[in-house]
Motif scaffolding. Sequence first.
Motif, short mmCIF file in Angstrom:
data_model
loop_
_atom_site.label_atom_id
_atom_site.label_comp_id
_atom_site.label_asym_id
_atom_site.label_seq_id
_atom_site.Cartn_x
_atom_site.Cartn_y
_atom_site.Cartn_z
N ASP A 1 40.34 12.24 53.71
CA ASP A 1 38.62 13.27 53.39
C ASP A 1 38.17 13.02 55.15
OD1 ASP A 1 36.63 14.11 53.26
OD2 ASP A 1 35.77 12.10 51.80
N ARG A 2 37.82 14.42 55.73
CA ARG A 2 37.41 14.81 57.16
C ARG A 2 35.47 13.90 57.07
NH1 ARG A 2 39.13 19.00 59.95
NH2 ARG A 2 40.81 20.00 58.84
N ASP A 3 35.50 13.91 55.58
CA ASP A 3 33.84 13.22 55.88
C ASP A 3 34.07 11.11 56.03
OD1 ASP A 3 32.94 15.33 56.54
OD2 ASP A 3 32.71 15.77 53.59
N ARG A 4 35.04 11.09 55.92
CA ARG A 4 35.29 9.55 54.92
C ARG A 4 35.95 9.09 55.87
NH1 ARG A 4 31.26 7.90 52.41
NH2 ARG A 4 31.57 6.43 51.55
N TYR A 5 36.36 7.40 57.30
CA TYR A 5 37.02 6.59 57.76
C TYR A 5 37.41 5.86 56.67
CZ TYR A 5 36.64 10.32 61.26
OH TYR A 5 36.29 11.25 61.79
N ILE A 6 39.05 5.33 56.37
CA ILE A 6 39.45 4.27 56.10
C ILE A 6 39.52 3.23 57.32
CG2 ILE A 6 41.19 2.67 54.70
CD1 ILE A 6 39.69 4.80 53.22
N THR A 7 39.19 1.93 57.23
CA THR A 7 39.03 0.55 58.68
C THR A 7 40.11 -0.31 57.82
OG1 THR A 7 36.94 0.00 58.02
CG2 THR A 7 36.91 1.85 59.47
N LYS A 8 40.90 -1.01 59.20
CA LYS A 8 41.11 -2.35 58.54
C LYS A 8 40.90 -3.65 60.57
CE LYS A 8 45.50 -2.69 59.71
NZ LYS A 8 45.82 -3.94 60.62
N GLY A 9 40.61 -4.50 59.82
CA GLY A 9 40.26 -4.91 61.05
C GLY A 9 41.77 -5.42 61.88
N ASP A 10 42.16 -5.76 62.99
CA ASP A 10 43.26 -6.20 63.88
C ASP A 10 43.50 -7.60 63.26
OD1 ASP A 10 42.45 -4.22 65.65
OD2 ASP A 10 41.07 -5.74 67.11
N ALA A 11 43.28 -8.31 62.36
CA ALA A 11 43.07 -9.75 62.21
C ALA A 11 43.70 -9.40 60.31
CB ALA A 11 43.23 -10.94 62.18
N ASN A 12 43.89 -8.29 59.99
CA ASN A 12 44.08 -8.25 58.56
C ASN A 12 45.09 -7.02 58.13
OD1 ASN A 12 41.68 -9.04 58.71
ND2 ASN A 12 40.06 -7.36 57.95
N PHE A 13 45.79 -8.14 57.04
CA PHE A 13 46.70 -6.50 56.98
C PHE A 13 46.40 -5.79 55.77
CE2 PHE A 13 48.92 -11.30 57.81
CZ PHE A 13 49.80 -10.54 58.83
#
Length: 74
Positions: A1-13
Motif C-alpha cells: 500500500d502506498r499510504d502505509r508502511y510495514i515496519t520491523k525493529g532490528d532485533a525482531n523477527f
Amino acid sequence: DRDRYITKGDANFLVDAGAVSVTQIIGKVFFHIPYLGYLITLLQSFPLLLIPICLLSASVLKIIKKGKHAGERE
C-alpha cells in the motif's frame, strides 16, 4: 500500500503489529556514520578516553593538512 508502511525493529523477527501511515513518519536520513554508536557508548562508559581520541584526531588532521600544503609547493 502506498499510504502505509510495514515496519520491523532490528532485533525482531516479526513485523510490528500495525502499519505506519505516511503522516506518522517523522524525519529523514541525510547521512550516517557507521559504527559511531559504538564509539559514543564507549565514551559514555569511559569518558577519559575522549582526551587521547581528540589528541590522535588532531594529530592525524595536522598530518593530512601538512601533506596537502606540501603538494601545493611543488
